[in-house]
Design an enzyme around this catalytic site. Structure first.
Site, mmCIF file in Angstrom:
data_model
loop_
_atom_site.group_PDB
_atom_site.id
_atom_site.type_symbol
_atom_site.label_atom_id
_atom_site.label_comp_id
_atom_site.label_asym_id
_atom_site.label_seq_id
_atom_site.Cartn_x
_atom_site.Cartn_y
_atom_site.Cartn_z
ATOM 1 N N TYR A 48 -10.497 0.607 10.927
ATOM 2 C CA TYR A 48 -11.741 1.007 10.252
ATOM 3 C C TYR A 48 -12.194 0.012 9.189
ATOM 4 O O TYR A 48 -13.205 0.216 8.547
ATOM 5 C CB TYR A 48 -11.627 2.419 9.656
ATOM 6 C CG TYR A 48 -10.354 2.720 8.893
ATOM 7 C CD1 TYR A 48 -10.127 2.197 7.632
ATOM 8 C CD2 TYR A 48 -9.377 3.547 9.454
ATOM 9 C CE1 TYR A 48 -8.965 2.484 6.947
ATOM 10 C CE2 TYR A 48 -8.209 3.845 8.769
ATOM 11 C CZ TYR A 48 -7.999 3.304 7.513
ATOM 12 O OH TYR A 48 -6.845 3.582 6.827
ATOM 13 N N LYS A 49 -11.440 -1.074 8.997
ATOM 14 C CA LYS A 49 -11.861 -2.055 7.990
ATOM 15 C C LYS A 49 -12.631 -3.176 8.701
ATOM 16 O O LYS A 49 -13.763 -2.979 9.096
ATOM 17 C CB LYS A 49 -10.647 -2.585 7.239
ATOM 18 C CG LYS A 49 -9.870 -1.481 6.505
ATOM 19 C CD LYS A 49 -8.702 -2.082 5.753
ATOM 20 C CE LYS A 49 -7.709 -1.032 5.276
ATOM 21 N NZ LYS A 49 -8.223 -0.176 4.232
ATOM 22 N N ARG B 114 -12.639 -4.661 -6.546
ATOM 23 C CA ARG B 114 -12.366 -5.294 -5.244
ATOM 24 C C ARG B 114 -13.673 -5.534 -4.496
ATOM 25 O O ARG B 114 -14.521 -4.651 -4.386
ATOM 26 C CB ARG B 114 -11.499 -4.380 -4.363
ATOM 27 C CG ARG B 114 -10.080 -4.236 -4.768
ATOM 28 C CD ARG B 114 -9.227 -3.674 -3.613
ATOM 29 N NE ARG B 114 -9.915 -2.641 -2.829
ATOM 30 C CZ ARG B 114 -9.470 -2.178 -1.674
ATOM 31 N NH1 ARG B 114 -8.370 -2.664 -1.137
ATOM 32 N NH2 ARG B 114 -10.129 -1.227 -1.036
ATOM 33 N N PHE C 229 0.881 -1.173 0.000
ATOM 34 C CA PHE C 229 0.000 0.000 0.000
ATOM 35 C C PHE C 229 0.919 1.224 0.000
ATOM 36 O O PHE C 229 1.898 1.269 0.743
ATOM 37 C CB PHE C 229 -0.891 -0.021 1.250
ATOM 38 C CG PHE C 229 -1.926 1.066 1.234
ATOM 39 C CD1 PHE C 229 -3.125 0.888 0.568
ATOM 40 C CD2 PHE C 229 -1.700 2.274 1.872
ATOM 41 C CE1 PHE C 229 -4.079 1.898 0.540
ATOM 42 C CE2 PHE C 229 -2.650 3.287 1.845
ATOM 43 C CZ PHE C 229 -3.843 3.099 1.176
ATOM 44 N N ASP D 43 2.186 -5.094 8.444
ATOM 45 C CA ASP D 43 0.998 -4.246 8.327
ATOM 46 C C ASP D 43 -0.212 -5.187 8.251
ATOM 47 O O ASP D 43 -0.341 -5.975 7.308
ATOM 48 C CB ASP D 43 1.112 -3.380 7.066
ATOM 49 C CG ASP D 43 -0.084 -2.441 6.885
ATOM 50 O OD1 ASP D 43 -1.188 -2.793 7.342
ATOM 51 O OD2 ASP D 43 0.094 -1.377 6.266
HETATM 52 C C1 LIG Z 1 -2.275 -1.866 3.949
HETATM 53 C C2 LIG Z 1 -2.627 -0.468 4.330
HETATM 54 N N1 LIG Z 1 -1.759 0.271 5.051
HETATM 55 C C3 LIG Z 1 -2.053 1.545 5.407
HETATM 56 C C4 LIG Z 1 -3.263 2.115 5.049
HETATM 57 C C5 LIG Z 1 -3.626 3.539 5.341
HETATM 58 O O1 LIG Z 1 -3.162 4.041 6.497
HETATM 59 P P1 LIG Z 1 -3.832 5.307 7.190
HETATM 60 O O2 LIG Z 1 -4.845 4.775 8.152
HETATM 61 O O3 LIG Z 1 -2.713 5.994 7.837
HETATM 62 O O4 LIG Z 1 -4.501 6.135 6.160
HETATM 63 C C6 LIG Z 1 -4.189 1.378 4.327
HETATM 64 C C7 LIG Z 1 -5.483 1.990 3.960
HETATM 65 O O5 LIG Z 1 -6.335 1.473 3.320
HETATM 66 C C8 LIG Z 1 -3.849 0.067 3.948
HETATM 67 O O6 LIG Z 1 -4.710 -0.654 3.218
#
Ligand SMILES: Cc1ncc(COP(=O)(O)O)c(C=O)c1O
Length: 407
Positions: free
Chosen positions: A233-234, A382, A139, A208
């Protein structure tokens, strides 16, 4: 049974055998059939307990108790208390996770922290370790932040496909940043194997977990992961912009040197001392004043997990994604869509990505027909599958609408 009715009958049977079906009542979702929410891998649905909790936090805790709530309503200790609620979902014992900041900010803390752990921890050739290996399909935010973290620590970033990591590790590796599930393809990476490989090379790994926490067992402690970050938030349904989290393995906490030492990570925050002395344990992952409204919305949201083993969520997630693929194959003419998500369960997260040449036009039409997924350029449709609130009937409908839209 006619060809067309077979998947519908299967959906009915799968829904009636679904032990998690009742959990849907804990969420605010469209009652009328006609909307299928397949975007919980971007923003989870609203847990029904959240609005009432926020009302209480705003009106009583803030409106009436005001400053007293930092103690009396438990505001001050919310990051570590909520970290302990997230912990069982990612296979961590208590005391290793703090909630707060965004994933991006936590990636920064973790990557710099990992480089410092390797360099200062006496790894063989520690001084010469100047590479941060980053998942080549990461990401974007992780890549941008790793790049800056590398520059600040005198390292350089080297992109590497997770499948080729073993060959890229070596005496120059300072830290490795990997995604557990690829945000675009939904591919699940081998966390136990890759973690062991990084350790064998004398470095530290950051995972991550944005696309795996709440969808499948992670096993942070069991697999000896060093550091991990993730959003809430997911699949954790914490709400738009809800706090992220940082995991630091207990055995590393005393040596974890955060690049963002704030007054909340101080051993004595109210001592107002000039010199920084880190708090013991995971607390040193905190930075500044926590975002209490979002934080306490997240705490209420996590109640949907009471009594739910992640293993049953995983079993349903695989059943949902298998069934979706089965329906797509039954309904969509061959060659029109290409499945970009691995078929093997061991390599699949809780998402199906379908490659489609005109994906940018197809997704708005799907959304117009109540099938809510998302589009990632250049060609990816997706679809996220949240086992706590999704049924098999809806999945069958989504595949049917998809077939009509692409016909
Ligand atoms: C794998 C991954 N890392 C990081 C993030 C985003 O991070 P942040 O919450 O800082 O916007 C996302 C957002 O969809 C993500 O899918």
């Amino acid at each position: 049974m006619s060809e067309a009715s077979a998947p519908r009958d299967r959906a009915e049977a799968l829904d009636s055998a679904d032990e998690l079906a009742k959990r849907r009542e804990l969420f605010v979702l469209d009652d009328a059939p006609g909307v299928t929410y397949l975007d919980g891998n971007s923003l989870g649905a609203l847990p029904a307990a959240v609005p009432g909790r926020i009302e209480d936090v705003v009106r009583r805790q803030w409106g009436e108790l005001r400053i007293r709530s930092w103690q009396e309503s438990g505001w001050w200790t919310a990051p570590e208390r909520i970290g302990d609620l997230i912990a069982p979902l990612v296979g961590a014992a208590p005391g290793q996770i703090v909630a707060g900041d965004s994933t991006s900010v936590n990636v920064f803390k973790a990557v710099v922290g990992a480089v410092r752990l390797t360099r200062d921890g006496g790894a063989p050739g520690a001084g010469g370790r100047d590479e941060v290996l980053v998942d080549a399909t990461t990401f974007p935010t992780d890549g941008y932040i790793a790049e800056s973290a590398a520059r600040m620590t005198g390292c350089r970033v080297r992109p590497v496909a997770p499948g080729e990591l073993a060959g890229a590790l070596g005496p120059r590796t300072a830290a490795v940043l990997l995604n557990h599930v690829d945000y675009r393809t939904g591919r699940l990476h081998d966390l136990p194997g890759l973690t062991a490989a990084v350790h064998a090379a004398g470095a530290h790994v950051v995972w991550d977990l944005c696309h795996s926490a709440g969808a499948l067992p992670v096993g942070l402690d069991a697999h000896g992961v060093d550091l991990a970050v993730g959003c809430t938030y997911k699949y954790l349904n914490g709400g738009p912009g809800s706090p992220a989290y940082l995991y630091v393995r207990s055995g590393l906490q005393d040596r974890f040197d955060s690049p963002l030492p704030g007054w909340n990570s101080h051993v004595e925050p109210f001592g107002m001392r000039r010199e920084f002395e880190p708090a013991p344990g995971a607390l040193r992952g905190r930075v500044g004043t926590p975002d209490i409204l979002s934080m306490l919305a997240l705490e209420a949201a996590l109640e949907v997990w009471d009594g739910v083993p992640v293993e049953s969520v995983r079993a349903k997630s695989l059943a949902l994604t298998d069934f979706f693929l089965e329906c797509v194959e039954a309904y969509v003419p061959g060659g029109r869509l290409e499945c970009l998500t691995p078929r093997a369960h061991a390599e699949r997260g809780s998402q199906i990505t379908l490659g489609c040449a005109d994906a940018a036009e197809v997704m708005p039409r799907l959304i117009g027909r109540g099938v809510i997924g998302d589009f990632r350029p250049p060609d990816a449709l997706r679809f996220g599958f949240t086992p706590l609130y999704l049924g098999f009937g809806e999945v069958e409908r989504a595949a049917r609408v998809l077939a009509e839209v692409v016909a």
